[in-house]
Design a protein around this motif. Structure first.
Motif, PDB file in Angstrom:
ATOM      1  N   ASP A  84      11.928  -2.340  10.781  1.00 19.93           N
ATOM      2  CA  ASP A  84      11.785  -2.797   9.599  1.00 19.93           C
ATOM      3  C   ASP A  84      10.217  -3.280   9.515  1.00 19.93           C
ATOM      4  O   ASP A  84       9.780  -3.874  10.188  1.00 19.93           O
ATOM      5  N   ALA A  85       9.992  -3.275   8.274  1.00 21.29           N
ATOM      6  CA  ALA A  85       8.666  -3.860   7.886  1.00 21.29           C
ATOM      7  C   ALA A  85       9.143  -5.257   7.074  1.00 21.29           C
ATOM      8  O   ALA A  85       9.821  -5.560   6.229  1.00 21.29           O
ATOM      9  N   ARG A 102       3.735  -0.969  -0.580  1.00 23.13           N
ATOM     10  CA  ARG A 102       4.468   0.101   0.066  1.00 23.13           C
ATOM     11  C   ARG A 102       4.364   0.279   1.479  1.00 23.13           C
ATOM     12  O   ARG A 102       3.187   0.109   1.978  1.00 23.13           O
ATOM     13  N   THR A 103       5.260   0.868   2.325  1.00 22.87           N
ATOM     14  CA  THR A 103       5.049   0.862   3.719  1.00 22.87           C
ATOM     15  C   THR A 103       5.595   2.190   3.950  1.00 22.87           C
ATOM     16  O   THR A 103       6.358   3.032   3.245  1.00 22.87           O
ATOM     17  N   SER A 104       4.654   3.004   4.959  1.00 27.84           N
ATOM     18  CA  SER A 104       5.166   4.152   5.437  1.00 27.84           C
ATOM     19  C   SER A 104       4.816   4.476   7.022  1.00 27.84           C
ATOM     20  O   SER A 104       3.925   3.584   7.462  1.00 27.84           O
ATOM     21  N   ILE A 105       5.468   5.138   7.662  1.00 27.30           N
ATOM     22  CA  ILE A 105       5.255   5.789   8.729  1.00 27.30           C
ATOM     23  C   ILE A 105       3.927   6.985   8.557  1.00 27.30           C
ATOM     24  O   ILE A 105       4.139   7.923   8.029  1.00 27.30           O
ATOM     25  N   PRO A 117       9.369  -0.226  -2.098  1.00 29.18           N
ATOM     26  CA  PRO A 117       8.226  -1.122  -2.359  1.00 29.18           C
ATOM     27  C   PRO A 117       8.837  -2.598  -2.055  1.00 29.18           C
ATOM     28  O   PRO A 117      10.095  -2.907  -2.341  1.00 29.18           O
ATOM     29  N   PHE A 118       8.113  -3.542  -1.555  1.00 30.94           N
ATOM     30  CA  PHE A 118       8.525  -4.947  -1.432  1.00 30.94           C
ATOM     31  C   PHE A 118       8.763  -5.363  -2.828  1.00 30.94           C
ATOM     32  O   PHE A 118       7.994  -4.947  -3.981  1.00 30.94           O
ATOM     33  N   GLY A 119       9.455  -6.472  -3.014  1.00 34.29           N
ATOM     34  CA  GLY A 119       9.696  -7.138  -4.494  1.00 34.29           C
ATOM     35  C   GLY A 119       8.610  -8.113  -4.835  1.00 34.29           C
ATOM     36  O   GLY A 119       7.379  -7.905  -4.210  1.00 34.29           O
ATOM     37  N   PRO A 120       8.803  -8.910  -5.849  1.00 37.34           N
ATOM     38  CA  PRO A 120       7.820  -9.716  -6.407  1.00 37.34           C
ATOM     39  C   PRO A 120       7.183 -10.549  -5.108  1.00 37.34           C
ATOM     40  O   PRO A 120       7.980 -10.790  -4.059  1.00 37.34           O
ATOM     41  N   CYS A 121       5.830 -11.245  -5.307  1.00 36.46           N
ATOM     42  CA  CYS A 121       5.332 -11.910  -4.235  1.00 36.46           C
ATOM     43  C   CYS A 121       6.374 -13.196  -3.911  1.00 36.46           C
ATOM     44  O   CYS A 121       6.823 -13.839  -5.026  1.00 36.46           O
ATOM     45  N   THR A 135       1.627   1.891   7.701  1.00 41.87           N
ATOM     46  CA  THR A 135       0.579   1.635   6.811  1.00 41.87           C
ATOM     47  C   THR A 135       1.300   0.853   5.755  1.00 41.87           C
ATOM     48  O   THR A 135       2.377   1.161   5.313  1.00 41.87           O
ATOM     49  N   PHE A 136       0.347  -0.239   5.396  1.00 42.84           N
ATOM     50  CA  PHE A 136       0.740  -1.216   4.141  1.00 42.84           C
ATOM     51  C   PHE A 136      -0.334  -0.947   3.143  1.00 42.84           C
ATOM     52  O   PHE A 136      -1.391  -0.768   3.432  1.00 42.84           O
ATOM     53  N   ASP A 137       0.315  -0.697   2.058  1.00 44.23           N
ATOM     54  CA  ASP A 137      -0.844  -0.160   0.909  1.00 44.23           C
ATOM     55  C   ASP A 137      -0.432  -1.074  -0.292  1.00 44.23           C
ATOM     56  O   ASP A 137       0.658  -0.784  -0.928  1.00 44.23           O
ATOM     57  N   THR A 138      -1.401  -1.606  -0.838  1.00 42.76           N
ATOM     58  CA  THR A 138      -1.169  -2.454  -2.050  1.00 42.76           C
ATOM     59  C   THR A 138      -1.860  -1.771  -3.524  1.00 42.76           C
ATOM     60  O   THR A 138      -2.233  -2.277  -4.400  1.00 42.76           O
ATOM     61  N   THR A 139      -2.330  -0.426  -2.998  1.00 44.46           N
ATOM     62  CA  THR A 139      -3.284   0.077  -4.050  1.00 44.46           C
ATOM     63  C   THR A 139      -2.591   0.378  -5.226  1.00 44.46           C
ATOM     64  O   THR A 139      -1.280   0.717  -5.439  1.00 44.46           O
ATOM     65  N   ALA A 140      -3.279  -0.121  -6.608  1.00 48.16           N
ATOM     66  CA  ALA A 140      -2.730  -0.018  -7.555  1.00 48.16           C
ATOM     67  C   ALA A 140      -2.280   1.340  -8.338  1.00 48.16           C
ATOM     68  O   ALA A 140      -2.890   2.171  -8.252  1.00 48.16           O
ATOM     69  N   THR A 141      -0.944   1.575  -8.773  1.00 55.48           N
ATOM     70  CA  THR A 141      -0.607   2.899  -9.253  1.00 55.48           C
ATOM     71  C   THR A 141      -0.191   2.701 -10.720  1.00 55.48           C
ATOM     72  O   THR A 141       0.223   1.565 -11.137  1.00 55.48           O
TER      73      THR A 141
END
Length: 339
Positions: free
Chosen positions: A126-127, A140-143, A152-156, A179-185
C-alpha cells in the motif's frame, strides 16, 4: 504538558472522524513527545506548542487563515513533522499487520514527482500519504514502468490515506520502483455557473510512504451495511442486492428505460473494491470505487443509464478488489433507482 499543549493536540485529533488507520493513539503520543523535546531544547513553555502548530500549518483559532509555508527550509521541516504521522508499524481493525518499508516527500516547490526503490517480498503493498495544505493536487502512485496507477489520494489531509499498489506479474524480482506524482493534469479550471474558471495550482507538502502488510490469520466479518436511501433526487429505490466479496463477485438486474445504480461497502478494504458494468454481455467503460458511508449525509454517486423501453436489458454489476485482499472480506450492496 500545559493546558495550551493539550488544547492544541485535542484540536487536531478530537473533533474529527477516525483516521484511515488505527494508529491514532500513537500519533497523539508522538506529537506530545515532539512538544516536550522542543520545550527542553528551547527552554520555553506553551509558546513552543504554538510554534509547532504554526509550523505544521494548523489554524490556531476558529476562522483563522491557514499559514502558508513559503521557504524551502520551512517546507522541509513540515515534511519531517508530517512523516511522524506515518507510523512504522500498525495493525488494522481486521488484524492485518502493516510495516513501513520506505518514505519520501514532495514539497511545495521543486520536483512534482519522486520515486523510491523498495524491497519486494511478495506481500501486498500500500502507498500511504499525509499532507499539509493548502493543496489542490491529487498524488497518484504506481509501480513504475509496469501496470495501472493506484487510485489518486483524496484531498490534502493530516490523516493517513492508504491506496493499494497493484504489482503485475511482469514486475518480478526482489525490488520495485514506486513513483509518486503530483503533476497537474486536466484543464486547470473549475466549472462555476456553467463557466470554466481558471484555478491556480497550489501544492501542499506531502509525506509519503510504502507499506507491506501481512493478512490476518482468519477473516473478520465486516460491519453490517446501512440501508441505501429510499430516494435520490426524484428517483426511488426499486431493488437492492447485497453480497460479500470474495464469495460474491456480481449482481444482476433486469431493467428498462432510464435507471441509476448506487453502491455502498463496508470493511477495512471497502474503498478498494471497484465496480464495473456488463450490459447484455458487453463491458461498459463506466464504473468506480464503492461508496463508503461513515457518517453525515449519504455520499450519493448514482451512475445513470438509459436503455430501450420496449425490451428488457440485463445489467450485471461486477466487483473487483484492487491490491491484495487475503482474509479481508468486504460487504457490498447495489441499489437500482428508477424515476
Amino acid at each position: 504538558m500545559t493546558l495550551p499543549d493539550l488544547r492544541d493536540v485535542l484540536r487536531e485529533y478530537g473533533n474529527s472522524p477516525s483516521p484511515a488507520n488505527p494508529a491514532r493513539a500513537e500519533q497523539v503520543r508522538a506529537r506530545i513527545r515532539r512538544i516536550r523535546l522542543r520545550r527542553r531544547a528551547l527552554g520555553g513553555g506553551g509558546v513552543v506548542a504554538v510554534a509547532a502548530a504554526v509550523a505544521l500549518g494548523f489554524s490556531l483559532l476558529p476562522g483563522t487563515a491557514e499559514p502558508l509555508v513559503n521557504t524551502e527550509d520551512e517546507s522541509t521541516a513540515v515534511a519531517a513533522q508530517l512523516a511522524d504521522l506515518l507510523p512504522e508499524r500498525f495493525t488494522a481493525a481486521d488484524g492485518a499487520k502493516y510495516r513501513r518499508i520506505a518514505t519520501t516527500s514532495i514539497k511545495r516547490t521543486g520536483p512534482t514527482k519522486v520515486s523510491v526503490t523498495v524491497p519486494f517480498s511478495g506481500k501486498p503493498l500500500d502507498a500511504g500519504a499525509v499532507c499539509a495544505g493548502p493543496d489542490n493536487s491529487a498524488p497518484r502512485t504506481s509501480i513504475s514502468a509496469y501496470g495501472p496507477a493506484a487510485a489518486p489520494f483524496g484531498p490534502c489531509s493530516r490523516r493517513m490515506q492508504l491506496r493499494p499498489l497493484q504489482v503485475p506479474a511482469a514486475a518480478g524480482g526482489t525490488e520495485l520502483k514506486v513513483t509518486f506524482d503530483t503533476t497537474a493534469t486536466g484543464s486547470g479550471c473549475v466549472v462555476r455557473n456553467g463557466k470554466c474558471v481558471p484555478q491556480k495550482e497550489t501544492r501542499g507538502v506531502w509525506a509519503l510512504a510504502v507499506y507491506e502488510w501481512t493478512p490476518p490469520a482468519r477473516p473478520v466479518k465486516p460491519p453490517k451495511l446501512k440501508a441505501l436511501p429510499d430516494h435520490v433526487g426524484k428517483a426511488r429505490l426499486a431493488e437492492t442486492k447485497t453480497g460479500a466479496w470474495p464469495q460474491d463477485t456480481s449482481a444482476t438486474f433486469k431493467v428498462r428505460g432510464k435507471v441509476g445504480f448506487d453502491t455502498l461497502c463496508t470493511g477495512e478494504l471497502a474503498g478498494d473494491l471497484w465496480f464495473s458494468f456488463e450490459v447484455d454481455g458487453h463491458m461498459e467503460p463506466s464504473g468506480g470505487a464503492c461508496g463508503v458511508w461513515k457518517g453525515g449525509a449519504f455520499p450519493s454517486a448514482v451512475n445513470e443509464f438509459s436503455y430501450p423501453t420496449d425490451r428488457t436489458t440485463t445489467v450485471k454489476v461486477k466487483w473487483t478488489l484492487r491490491g491484495g485482499g487475503t482474509n479481508r472480506p468486504v460487504r457490498w450492496s447495489v441499489g437500482l433507482y428508477r424515476k
